[in-house]
Design a protein around this motif. Structure first.
Motif, PDB file in Angstrom:
ATOM      1  N   ALA A 170       0.829  -1.204   0.000  1.00  0.00           N
ATOM      2  CA  ALA A 170       0.000   0.000   0.000  1.00  0.00           C
ATOM      3  C   ALA A 170       0.862   1.252   0.000  1.00  0.00           C
ATOM      4  CB  ALA A 170      -0.928   0.000   1.204  1.00  0.00           C
ATOM      5  N   ILE A 171       2.002   1.199   0.694  1.00  0.00           N
ATOM      6  CA  ILE A 171       2.879   2.366   0.737  1.00  0.00           C
ATOM      7  C   ILE A 171       3.467   2.634  -0.636  1.00  0.00           C
ATOM      8  CG2 ILE A 171       5.065   3.254   1.632  1.00  0.00           C
ATOM      9  CD1 ILE A 171       4.361   1.957   4.279  1.00  0.00           C
ATOM     10  N   SER A 172       3.959   1.603  -1.313  1.00  0.00           N
ATOM     11  CA  SER A 172       4.577   1.830  -2.611  1.00  0.00           C
ATOM     12  C   SER A 172       3.539   2.298  -3.633  1.00  0.00           C
ATOM     13  CB  SER A 172       5.312   0.583  -3.100  1.00  0.00           C
ATOM     14  OG  SER A 172       4.456  -0.519  -3.154  1.00  0.00           O
ATOM     15  N   PHE A 173       2.306   1.803  -3.535  1.00  0.00           N
ATOM     16  CA  PHE A 173       1.258   2.276  -4.445  1.00  0.00           C
ATOM     17  C   PHE A 173       0.960   3.739  -4.178  1.00  0.00           C
ATOM     18  CE2 PHE A 173      -3.207   3.003  -5.555  1.00  0.00           C
ATOM     19  CZ  PHE A 173      -3.136   2.739  -6.910  1.00  0.00           C
ATOM     20  N   VAL A 204       2.470  14.518  -8.907  1.00  0.00           N
ATOM     21  CA  VAL A 204       3.467  15.581  -8.959  1.00  0.00           C
ATOM     22  C   VAL A 204       4.018  15.727 -10.378  1.00  0.00           C
ATOM     23  CG1 VAL A 204       5.769  16.268  -8.167  1.00  0.00           C
ATOM     24  CG2 VAL A 204       4.089  15.421  -6.533  1.00  0.00           C
ATOM     25  N   LEU A 205       4.279  14.616 -11.039  1.00  0.00           N
ATOM     26  CA  LEU A 205       4.792  14.649 -12.408  1.00  0.00           C
ATOM     27  C   LEU A 205       3.799  15.312 -13.358  1.00  0.00           C
ATOM     28  CD1 LEU A 205       7.119  13.787 -14.264  1.00  0.00           C
ATOM     29  CD2 LEU A 205       5.926  11.626 -14.583  1.00  0.00           C
ATOM     30  N   VAL A 206       2.531  14.954 -13.248  1.00  0.00           N
ATOM     31  CA  VAL A 206       1.504  15.565 -14.100  1.00  0.00           C
ATOM     32  C   VAL A 206       1.405  17.065 -13.835  1.00  0.00           C
ATOM     33  CG1 VAL A 206      -0.982  15.663 -14.530  1.00  0.00           C
ATOM     34  CG2 VAL A 206       0.180  13.465 -14.461  1.00  0.00           C
ATOM     35  N   LEU A 207       1.433  17.466 -12.564  1.00  0.00           N
ATOM     36  CA  LEU A 207       1.360  18.890 -12.226  1.00  0.00           C
ATOM     37  C   LEU A 207       2.564  19.655 -12.765  1.00  0.00           C
ATOM     38  CD1 LEU A 207      -0.009  18.761  -8.568  1.00  0.00           C
ATOM     39  CD2 LEU A 207      -1.223  19.472 -10.643  1.00  0.00           C
ATOM     40  N   LEU A 224       1.455   6.809  -6.802  1.00  0.00           N
ATOM     41  CA  LEU A 224       0.341   7.713  -7.101  1.00  0.00           C
ATOM     42  C   LEU A 224       0.737   9.159  -6.818  1.00  0.00           C
ATOM     43  CD1 LEU A 224      -2.625   7.906  -7.966  1.00  0.00           C
ATOM     44  CD2 LEU A 224      -3.232   7.693  -5.556  1.00  0.00           C
ATOM     45  N   LEU A 225       1.360   9.413  -5.692  1.00  0.00           N
ATOM     46  CA  LEU A 225       1.788  10.761  -5.342  1.00  0.00           C
ATOM     47  C   LEU A 225       2.795  11.301  -6.354  1.00  0.00           C
ATOM     48  CD1 LEU A 225       1.864  13.145  -3.331  1.00  0.00           C
ATOM     49  CD2 LEU A 225       3.721  11.941  -2.185  1.00  0.00           C
TER      50      LEU A 225
END
Length: 64
Positions: free
Chosen positions: A2-5, A14-17, A9-10
């Motif tokens: 869950a942490i790596s997912f 950030v990349l999209v922003l 996602l985070l």
């Protein structure tokens, strides 16, 4: 898992922003994505995962 997912996602957000704001252009973003993809398949991946897990555990252990 869950942490790596959550981290993926985070970082994806950030990349999209960064791409949309013009801070990061399309070419360098593709290079960054490919670098991460190929880094994940190297022998360093378990060490990086352990490092990130230890940071997550440390943050989780901090009590306010």
């Amino acid at each position: 898992m869950a942490i790596s997912f959550s981290v993926v996602l985070l970082l994806g957000i950030v990349l999209v922003l960064m791409i949309r704001s013009g801070t990061l252009k399309g070419g360098p973003s593709i290079v960054a994505i490919l670098f991460g993809f190929f880094l994940a398949s190297t022998g360093m991946a378990p060490s990086i995962q352990r490092f990130l897990d230890s940071i997550a555990d440390t943050i989780n252990d901090i009590s306010f």
